[in-house]
Design a protein around this motif. Sequence first.
Motif, PDB file in Angstrom:
ATOM      1  N   UNK A  19       0.917  -1.218  -0.204  1.00 33.31           N
ATOM      2  CA  UNK A  19       0.074  -0.058   0.095  1.00 33.31           C
ATOM      3  C   UNK A  19       0.822   1.261   0.189  1.00 33.31           C
ATOM      4  N   UNK A  20       1.937   1.046   0.933  1.00 37.40           N
ATOM      5  CA  UNK A  20       2.903   2.435   0.732  1.00 37.40           C
ATOM      6  C   UNK A  20       3.590   2.679  -0.368  1.00 37.40           C
ATOM      7  N   UNK A  21       3.960   1.582  -1.283  1.00 35.25           N
ATOM      8  CA  UNK A  21       4.730   1.668  -2.522  1.00 35.25           C
ATOM      9  C   UNK A  21       3.556   2.294  -3.517  1.00 35.25           C
ATOM     10  N   UNK A  22       2.332   1.728  -3.269  1.00 35.56           N
ATOM     11  CA  UNK A  22       1.320   2.267  -4.383  1.00 35.56           C
ATOM     12  C   UNK A  22       1.221   3.645  -4.082  1.00 35.56           C
ATOM     13  N   UNK A  23       0.916   4.135  -2.707  1.00 38.07           N
ATOM     14  CA  UNK A  23       0.541   5.576  -2.434  1.00 38.07           C
ATOM     15  C   UNK A  23       2.120   6.446  -3.022  1.00 38.07           C
ATOM     16  N   UNK A  24       3.105   5.864  -2.896  1.00 34.79           N
ATOM     17  CA  UNK A  24       4.344   6.773  -3.340  1.00 34.79           C
ATOM     18  C   UNK A  24       4.464   6.910  -4.822  1.00 34.79           C
ATOM     19  N   UNK A  25       3.785   5.695  -5.635  1.00 28.19           N
ATOM     20  CA  UNK A  25       3.815   5.816  -6.810  1.00 28.19           C
ATOM     21  C   UNK A  25       2.818   6.868  -7.296  1.00 28.19           C
ATOM     22  N   UNK A  26       1.825   6.839  -6.765  1.00 27.43           N
ATOM     23  CA  UNK A  26       0.619   7.744  -6.887  1.00 27.43           C
ATOM     24  C   UNK A  26       1.082   9.047  -6.780  1.00 27.43           C
ATOM     25  N   UNK A  27       1.895   9.373  -5.828  1.00 28.74           N
ATOM     26  CA  UNK A  27       2.200  11.008  -5.299  1.00 28.74           C
ATOM     27  C   UNK A  27       3.234  11.219  -6.428  1.00 28.74           C
ATOM     28  N   UNK A  28       3.940  10.278  -6.958  1.00 32.65           N
ATOM     29  CA  UNK A  28       5.044  10.649  -7.912  1.00 32.65           C
ATOM     30  C   UNK A  28       4.461  11.059  -9.214  1.00 32.65           C
ATOM     31  N   UNK A  29       3.580  10.539  -9.640  1.00 36.14           N
ATOM     32  CA  UNK A  29       2.826  10.821 -10.870  1.00 36.14           C
ATOM     33  C   UNK A  29       2.283  12.104 -10.600  1.00 36.14           C
ATOM     34  N   UNK A  30       1.508  12.437  -9.555  1.00 33.68           N
ATOM     35  CA  UNK A  30       0.720  13.711  -9.520  1.00 33.68           C
ATOM     36  C   UNK A  30       1.860  14.859  -9.249  1.00 33.68           C
ATOM     37  N   UNK A  31       3.032  14.556  -8.756  1.00 31.49           N
ATOM     38  CA  UNK A  31       3.945  15.488  -8.738  1.00 31.49           C
ATOM     39  C   UNK A  31       4.553  16.077 -10.071  1.00 31.49           C
ATOM     40  N   UNK A  32       4.710  14.779 -10.952  1.00 33.31           N
ATOM     41  CA  UNK A  32       5.098  14.972 -12.231  1.00 33.31           C
ATOM     42  C   UNK A  32       4.231  15.824 -13.187  1.00 33.31           C
ATOM     43  N   UNK A  33       3.036  15.565 -13.019  1.00 31.69           N
ATOM     44  CA  UNK A  33       2.072  16.333 -13.635  1.00 31.69           C
ATOM     45  C   UNK A  33       1.957  17.863 -13.204  1.00 31.69           C
ATOM     46  N   UNK A  34       2.096  17.805 -11.930  1.00 32.64           N
ATOM     47  CA  UNK A  34       2.042  19.308 -11.460  1.00 32.64           C
ATOM     48  C   UNK A  34       3.318  20.059 -11.792  1.00 32.64           C
ATOM     49  N   UNK A  35       4.380  19.464 -11.803  1.00 29.03           N
ATOM     50  CA  UNK A  35       5.744  20.282 -12.022  1.00 29.03           C
ATOM     51  C   UNK A  35       5.991  20.531 -13.817  1.00 29.03           C
ATOM     52  N   UNK A  36       5.424  19.637 -14.627  1.00 36.11           N
ATOM     53  CA  UNK A  36       5.307  19.749 -15.668  1.00 36.11           C
ATOM     54  C   UNK A  36       4.360  20.566 -16.336  1.00 36.11           C
ATOM     55  N   UNK A  37       3.365  20.574 -15.917  1.00 42.63           N
ATOM     56  CA  UNK A  37       2.070  21.301 -16.244  1.00 42.63           C
ATOM     57  C   UNK A  37       1.513  20.715 -17.414  1.00 42.63           C
ATOM     58  N   UNK A  38       0.242  21.097 -17.580  1.00 34.86           N
ATOM     59  CA  UNK A  38      -0.467  20.606 -18.671  1.00 34.86           C
ATOM     60  C   UNK A  38      -0.028  20.542 -19.881  1.00 34.86           C
ATOM     61  N   UNK A  39       0.514  22.005 -20.342  1.00 35.99           N
ATOM     62  CA  UNK A  39       0.938  22.451 -21.606  1.00 35.99           C
ATOM     63  C   UNK A  39       2.275  21.409 -22.131  1.00 35.99           C
ATOM     64  N   UNK A  40       2.950  21.169 -20.979  1.00 36.50           N
ATOM     65  CA  UNK A  40       4.413  20.384 -21.226  1.00 36.50           C
ATOM     66  C   UNK A  40       3.897  19.036 -21.601  1.00 36.50           C
ATOM     67  N   UNK A  41       2.927  18.491 -20.858  1.00 38.87           N
ATOM     68  CA  UNK A  41       2.586  17.218 -21.066  1.00 38.87           C
ATOM     69  C   UNK A  41       1.939  16.826 -22.162  1.00 38.87           C
ATOM     70  N   UNK A  42       1.121  17.890 -22.801  1.00 38.62           N
ATOM     71  CA  UNK A  42       0.367  17.504 -24.000  1.00 38.62           C
ATOM     72  C   UNK A  42       0.984  18.213 -25.115  1.00 38.62           C
ATOM     73  N   UNK A  43       2.149  18.927 -24.927  1.00 37.60           N
ATOM     74  CA  UNK A  43       2.919  19.551 -25.986  1.00 37.60           C
ATOM     75  C   UNK A  43       2.770  20.930 -26.076  1.00 37.60           C
ATOM     76  N   UNK A  44       3.940  21.683 -25.386  1.00 37.50           N
ATOM     77  CA  UNK A  44       3.785  23.148 -25.340  1.00 37.50           C
ATOM     78  C   UNK A  44       3.749  23.996 -26.707  1.00 37.50           C
ATOM     79  N   UNK A  45       3.062  24.938 -26.909  1.00 34.11           N
ATOM     80  CA  UNK A  45       3.143  25.943 -28.179  1.00 34.11           C
ATOM     81  C   UNK A  45       4.002  26.736 -27.882  1.00 34.11           C
ATOM     82  N   UNK A  46       5.109  26.866 -28.796  1.00 33.07           N
ATOM     83  CA  UNK A  46       5.927  27.894 -28.608  1.00 33.07           C
ATOM     84  C   UNK A  46       5.504  29.173 -29.362  1.00 33.07           C
ATOM     85  N   UNK A  47       5.872  30.176 -28.771  1.00 31.96           N
ATOM     86  CA  UNK A  47       5.229  31.490 -29.192  1.00 31.96           C
ATOM     87  C   UNK A  47       6.890  32.311 -29.696  1.00 31.96           C
TER      88      UNK A  47
END
Length: 267
Positions: free
Chosen positions: A10-38
């Motif tokens: 359970x602890x391992x699963x929780x750590x994995x979920x937190x890691x994924x959440x952090x990854x998305x929050x750190x990268x941001x939606x634009x970078x995950x989906x392909x940021x448009x450069x201006x």
Amino acid sequence: MKRKSAIAMLLSLLIAMLSVTFLFSACGKDEVNGKTAKVLFIGNSFTFYSDIPDLFEKIASGADKNVLADSVTQSGCTLEKFADSDSEQGRRVDAKLKANNDYDAIVLQEHSTRPISDYDAFLAGAKGLQKKINETQKHCRIYLYATWGYKSGADARGITVREMEARLRSAYAKAAKEMGVKVCNVGAAFTNVSENHPQLNLYFAADNKHPSYTGAYLSACVHAATILNIDPRTSSFNGVPADDKDRVFATEYARILKEEAFAVANG
């Protein structure tokens, strides 16, 4: 033991979920989906002939890069004019920078001869724009657009076209070093193509000075390789010259231009 194993899982699963959440929050939606450069281009007819910003955007798109290219251009205009808030062109630049504070890159193109005819004025204009960009943009890289030599400009100085381009390149490199920015060495690519592939006419036939469609495509490839760090050879966009009668030749020409642009940007 089973209870401890279950808790550990359970602890391992929780750590994995937190890691994924952090990854998305750190990268941001634009970078995950392909940021448009201006990217904003500021320059004159050496930028707007055959709409180089549009070609730049299409080459990037052909290499799976999302890019939005914008421009402020005026025939014969200098960087000093663009930097002057009291001039019409300066006010256009100011309005664009104030309306958009999220440009990823801005390209500055000086009048075709000013870097070698009046270096101090060229540098002052470039630095004036750099100041405005730094004051209005969050995270923006600045690039100087080193242009090419041409016959009338070279003849007026008693030098060859190659020598004119070399002097321009040196002036842009010197300014870039003083400003702490990078250079898109389009002129160097013009020299290489003109010498290695004379069958490709990079100049507008009416004046042998401005870029033809082929020259504009080469310029856009150099910008794409330098600013976006892409290999233009991977782009599916080969351009469609209005006067082209054989698409096989168009594709072969595009291959040559892409290779020369890549070589200059990575040389």
